[in-house]
Enzyme design. Structure first.
Site, mmCIF file in Angstrom:
data_model
loop_
_atom_site.group_PDB
_atom_site.id
_atom_site.type_symbol
_atom_site.label_atom_id
_atom_site.label_comp_id
_atom_site.label_asym_id
_atom_site.label_seq_id
_atom_site.Cartn_x
_atom_site.Cartn_y
_atom_site.Cartn_z
ATOM 1 N N ASP A 204 0.857 -1.183 0.000
ATOM 2 C CA ASP A 204 0.000 0.000 0.000
ATOM 3 C C ASP A 204 0.897 1.239 0.000
ATOM 4 O O ASP A 204 2.127 1.111 -0.050
ATOM 5 C CB ASP A 204 -0.938 -0.002 1.219
ATOM 6 C CG ASP A 204 -0.205 0.230 2.534
ATOM 7 O OD1 ASP A 204 1.047 0.308 2.538
ATOM 8 O OD2 ASP A 204 -0.873 0.340 3.566
ATOM 9 N N ASP A 206 1.398 4.826 2.271
ATOM 10 C CA ASP A 206 1.008 5.463 3.529
ATOM 11 C C ASP A 206 1.418 6.935 3.529
ATOM 12 O O ASP A 206 2.573 7.255 3.243
ATOM 13 C CB ASP A 206 1.709 4.766 4.700
ATOM 14 C CG ASP A 206 1.491 3.258 4.707
ATOM 15 O OD1 ASP A 206 0.393 2.833 5.078
ATOM 16 O OD2 ASP A 206 2.426 2.518 4.318
ATOM 17 N N ASP A 300 -3.324 4.568 2.604
ATOM 18 C CA ASP A 300 -3.684 4.976 3.958
ATOM 19 C C ASP A 300 -3.355 6.453 4.131
ATOM 20 O O ASP A 300 -2.213 6.873 3.900
ATOM 21 C CB ASP A 300 -2.884 4.180 5.011
ATOM 22 C CG ASP A 300 -3.360 2.735 5.125
ATOM 23 O OD1 ASP A 300 -4.517 2.457 4.758
ATOM 24 O OD2 ASP A 300 -2.564 1.902 5.578
#
Ligand code: TTP
Ligand code: MN
Ligand code: MN
Ligand code: MN
Length: 375
Positions: A204, A206, A300
């Protein structure tokens, strides 16, 4: 002090935050094996065992060269009997029977596929596994109820399996920056997580978002999300409000590794003409018509008041084992560390910091830069 070949390794600290752990190291065959056993222990909800395997792997990552003989491990911390047995077998035979058996086991493979779905943890995966579900595809036709996150996880499973590249992370950074600039002048974004540690790929991306004037950052995320949604850039998002109140934190609540920042777990829709240029489709393999013009990417977003920024940065840079050992180290020093603050339990006061360097100093640790926190 001892003499001989183990003298150097004897000085290695038992906490990951006492060591420099680079991204590239010399013992990948051994650490891959130990980390597979750690993963399997997680799948069997045996956290203690999992952490023990992760600690052992982390120690091997910090060694200056490849391990060739068992004697070289003498005096190293965190290498229990079980780990040593696995390492010995690999050094002698090139592979560990336990690791290979686990890797090919039905339970491991099913749990890996199911926990690989965004929104699915070990508990849910285990329930599904007991009900005969082996793969995300089995869920599409099944009766099993999926929540909104899991539905997105299944829908974008094939996309999210593909690692995010640094180039994609940078492109998403530009988009997030534009969104943040549009809704709050002067807000700042920082790339954290694995990419800040120098990784070239991740599961992912962040980001930390803050504003130099304390309080201006409040309620920022819903506006950022609206901006992104209006441009069709989000496939999924779940935004939580900030629930951290320092006055109520200590000693009312025990320290936790889950923080309470305003945050958004999302899946971005990343348009990629530029990615297609990097990797032109192989002729005959995959026609251009089948190649989607976008890719789903997990992102995120975390908003922090500037007074907590250094703690949030330290907490969100990872690695997870590094963070875990930082908190354990703090505890052993009579302090409590979170992604919000550092509390001195004896002096009964918060220790302020505006940089990661200051936090390491408060903790009595040598500063470890992000690129050497790959524990
Ligand atoms: P991850 O994004 O899970 O991990 P990573 O960026 O190190 O690796 P990957 O490339 O696979 O994405 O988490 C990043 C850091 O964020 C990790 O050190 C733990 C921290 N974190 C919190 O502090 N609170 C949370 O609630 C979560 C989910 C993560
Ligand atoms: Mn099992
Ligand atoms: Mn990450
Ligand atoms: Mn993350």
């Amino acid at each position: 002090a001892k003499s001989g070949p183990s003298a150097v390794t004897n000085t290695m600290g038992a906490y990951a935050c006492q060591r420099k752990t680079p991204l590239e190291h010399h013992n990948a065959v051994l650490t891959d094996a130990l980390l597979l056993l750690a993963e399997n222990a997680d799948f069997c909800t045996n956290e203690g065992r999992s952490v023990a395997f992760k600690r052992a792997a982390s120690v091997l990552k910090a060694l200056p060269g490849p391990v060739r003989r068992m004697e070289e491990l003498q005096g190293l911390p965190c290498l229990g009997e079980h780990c040593q047995r696995v390492i010995k077998e690999i050094l002698e035979h090139g592979a560990s029977s336990e690791v290979e058996m686990t890797r090919h086991s039905e339970h491991y493979q099913a749990m890996k596929a199911l926990t690989g779905i965004f929104g699915v943890g070990v508990k849910t995966a285990e329930q599904w596994h007991r009900a005969g579900i082996r793969h995300p595809a089995d869920l599409v036709s099944s009766e099993h109820k999926l929540n909104r996150a899991q539905r997105a996880g299944v829908e974008y499973y094939e996309h999210l399996r593909v690692p995010v590249t640094k180039a994609e992370a940078d492109r998403i950074g530009e988009i997030v920056k534009r969104a943040v600039d549009a809704v709050l002048l002067g807000a700042e974004i920082t790339l954290t997580g694995g990419f800040r540690r120098g990784k070239q790929t991740g599961h992912d991306v962040d980001f930390l978002i803050t504003h130099p004037d304390e309080g201006r950052e409040e309620g920022l995320l819903p506006k950022v999300v609206s901006w992104l949604e209006a441009r069709d850039l989000l496939l999924y998002q779940k935004t939580n409000k900030n629930s951290y109140l320092e006055a109520k934190e200590w000693p009312a609540r025990p320290p936790s590794n889950m923080d309470r920042f305003e945050r958004c777990f999302s899946i971005f829709k990343l348009q990629r003409p530029w990615a297609a240029l990097e990797e032109p489709p192989q002729s005959g393999e995959r026609g251009a018509a089948e190649t989607p013009g976008w890719k789903a990417v997990r992102v995120d977003l975390v908003v922090t008041p500037v007074s907590q920024f250094a703690f949030a940065l330290l907490g969100w840079t990872g690695s997870q084992l590094f963070e875990r050992d930082l908190r354990r180290w703090a505890g052993q020093k009579g302090m409590s560390l979170s992604s919000h603050a550092l509390y001195d339990c004896e002096q009964k006061r918060y220790l302020r910091a505006t940089s990661e360097e200051e936090i390491f100093a408060h903790l009595g640790l040598e500063y470890i830069p992000p690129g050497e926190r790959n524990a």
